[in-house]
Design a protein around this motif. Structure first.
Motif, PDB file in Angstrom:
ATOM      1  N   GLU A 127       0.826  -1.211   0.000  1.00 18.59           N
ATOM      2  CA  GLU A 127       0.000   0.000   0.000  1.00 18.59           C
ATOM      3  C   GLU A 127       0.857   1.256   0.000  1.00 18.59           C
ATOM      4  O   GLU A 127       0.520   2.247  -0.657  1.00 18.59           O
ATOM      5  CB  GLU A 127      -0.929  -0.040   1.210  1.00 18.59           C
ATOM      6  N   ASP A 128       1.972   1.242   0.732  1.00 16.34           N
ATOM      7  CA  ASP A 128       2.873   2.392   0.739  1.00 16.34           C
ATOM      8  C   ASP A 128       3.453   2.623  -0.650  1.00 16.34           C
ATOM      9  O   ASP A 128       3.523   3.766  -1.118  1.00 16.34           O
ATOM     10  CB  ASP A 128       4.000   2.149   1.743  1.00 16.34           C
ATOM     11  N   ARG A 131       1.013   4.147  -3.107  1.00 14.92           N
ATOM     12  CA  ARG A 131       0.766   5.581  -2.858  1.00 14.92           C
ATOM     13  C   ARG A 131       1.868   6.456  -3.441  1.00 14.92           C
ATOM     14  O   ARG A 131       1.677   7.661  -3.594  1.00 14.92           O
ATOM     15  CB  ARG A 131       0.645   5.848  -1.351  1.00 14.92           C
ATOM     16  N   SER A 132       3.016   5.879  -3.739  1.00 15.88           N
ATOM     17  CA  SER A 132       4.114   6.662  -4.301  1.00 15.88           C
ATOM     18  C   SER A 132       3.825   6.980  -5.765  1.00 15.88           C
ATOM     19  O   SER A 132       2.857   6.502  -6.345  1.00 15.88           O
ATOM     20  CB  SER A 132       5.430   5.878  -4.188  1.00 15.88           C
ATOM     21  N   ASN A 133       4.692   7.782  -6.352  1.00 14.47           N
ATOM     22  CA  ASN A 133       4.586   8.068  -7.791  1.00 14.47           C
ATOM     23  C   ASN A 133       5.745   7.449  -8.560  1.00 14.47           C
ATOM     24  O   ASN A 133       6.027   7.850  -9.692  1.00 14.47           O
ATOM     25  CB  ASN A 133       4.543   9.584  -8.018  1.00 14.47           C
ATOM     26  N   ALA A 154      -8.787  -1.116  -3.086  1.00 15.90           N
ATOM     27  CA  ALA A 154      -7.386  -0.720  -3.234  1.00 15.90           C
ATOM     28  C   ALA A 154      -6.804  -1.253  -4.537  1.00 15.90           C
ATOM     29  O   ALA A 154      -5.997  -0.576  -5.194  1.00 15.90           O
ATOM     30  CB  ALA A 154      -6.570  -1.228  -2.043  1.00 15.90           C
ATOM     31  N   GLN A 157      -8.005   1.001  -7.421  1.00 15.71           N
ATOM     32  CA  GLN A 157      -7.284   2.274  -7.429  1.00 15.71           C
ATOM     33  C   GLN A 157      -5.840   2.085  -7.907  1.00 15.71           C
ATOM     34  O   GLN A 157      -5.283   2.943  -8.607  1.00 15.71           O
ATOM     35  CB  GLN A 157      -7.292   2.879  -6.019  1.00 15.71           C
ATOM     36  N   LYS A 161      -3.939   3.833 -10.963  1.00  9.28           N
ATOM     37  CA  LYS A 161      -2.659   4.501 -10.746  1.00  9.28           C
ATOM     38  C   LYS A 161      -1.663   4.088 -11.822  1.00  9.28           C
ATOM     39  O   LYS A 161      -0.906   4.924 -12.334  1.00  9.28           O
ATOM     40  CB  LYS A 161      -2.127   4.137  -9.354  1.00  9.28           C
TER      41      LYS A 161
END
Length: 220
Positions: A127-128, A131-133, A154, A157, A161
């Motif tokens: 999950e971390d 969330r990054s790019n 999740a 999403q 992403k």
């Protein structure tokens, strides 16, 4: 896009390593088995000692394995069942590592899961990363472990992403099996927004909508 399988095994990775890297790894694994605390220092120097050559192993879809990725993952697999909790060690190395080290931890998760009962304890790292790019971390996070264990919202999403940051959807493990009506709607909405803005719809999105059509009002 076809789904990726259960992933590359530890034996396949070890067999694909150059001889020089395999020799160093064998000594490093022995050190880790004797003293689990040695893994931190060995993990940090793996790229310098074994290089970053691309290995001929694993499925064509998704990110290729590099020698340093493989060696670091195999060091984690070598942790003894007593004296070290692989989930705890993996999280520590992820939180303190640079991007390459974090990527290797993420890629080790399906191997650790296959070797023992990792369960959902690696999900916080997945999950971390999502969330990054950083496309390298996101793609690594959506391998067989993350692709299978992320909760449905999740996972959807994370797929979107990938579209936004340009990661091929073929890199998402289990996408065909987990694609559902809600993901289809999200993809269709994204495509509509792109068209309305006069922008091109990514080929991956068009392919997904062709193979997993979004439900219409009549079928929803």
């Amino acid at each position: 896009m076809s789904a990726r399988g259960p992933g590359t095994t530890a034996d396949e990775l070890a067999a694909a390593l150059p001889q020089s890297a395999a020799g160093w790894l064998a000594q490093a694994q022995a050190a880790v088995r004797a003293d689990p605390g040695a893994v931190d220092a060995l993990f940090a120097v793996a790229a310098r000692r074994c290089g970053r050559a691309v290995l001929r192993v694993g499925p064509a879809a998704g990110p290729a394995w590099s020698a340093d990725d493989a060696v670091r993952a195999l060091l984690l697999v070598a942790l003894p069942p007593r004296g070290a909790d692989p989930a705890v060690v993996a999280e520590r190395l992820y939180r303190t590592g640079d991007t390459a080290e974090r990527r290797a931890v993420l890629r080790s998760l399906p191997l650790l899961d296959a070797a023992g009962d990792l369960g959902d304890r690696g999900l916080a790292l997945v999950e971390d990363a999502v969330r990054s790019n950083d496309p390298r971390l996101i793609a690594a996070a959506l391998g067989p472990y993350g692709g299978r264990r992320l909760a449905a919202p999740a996972f959807r999403q994370a797929v979107l992403k990938c579209v936004f940051v340009g990661i091929p959807l073929a890199a998402v493990a289990g996408l065909d099996e987990r694609a559902d009506a809600e993901l289809g709607r999200m993809m269709a909405d994204f495509a509509d927004e792109r068209r309305a803005a006069g922008r091109q719809v990514p080929p991956d999105v068009l392919h997904h909508l062709h193979t997993h059509p979004a439900p219409t009002e009549a079928t929803a």
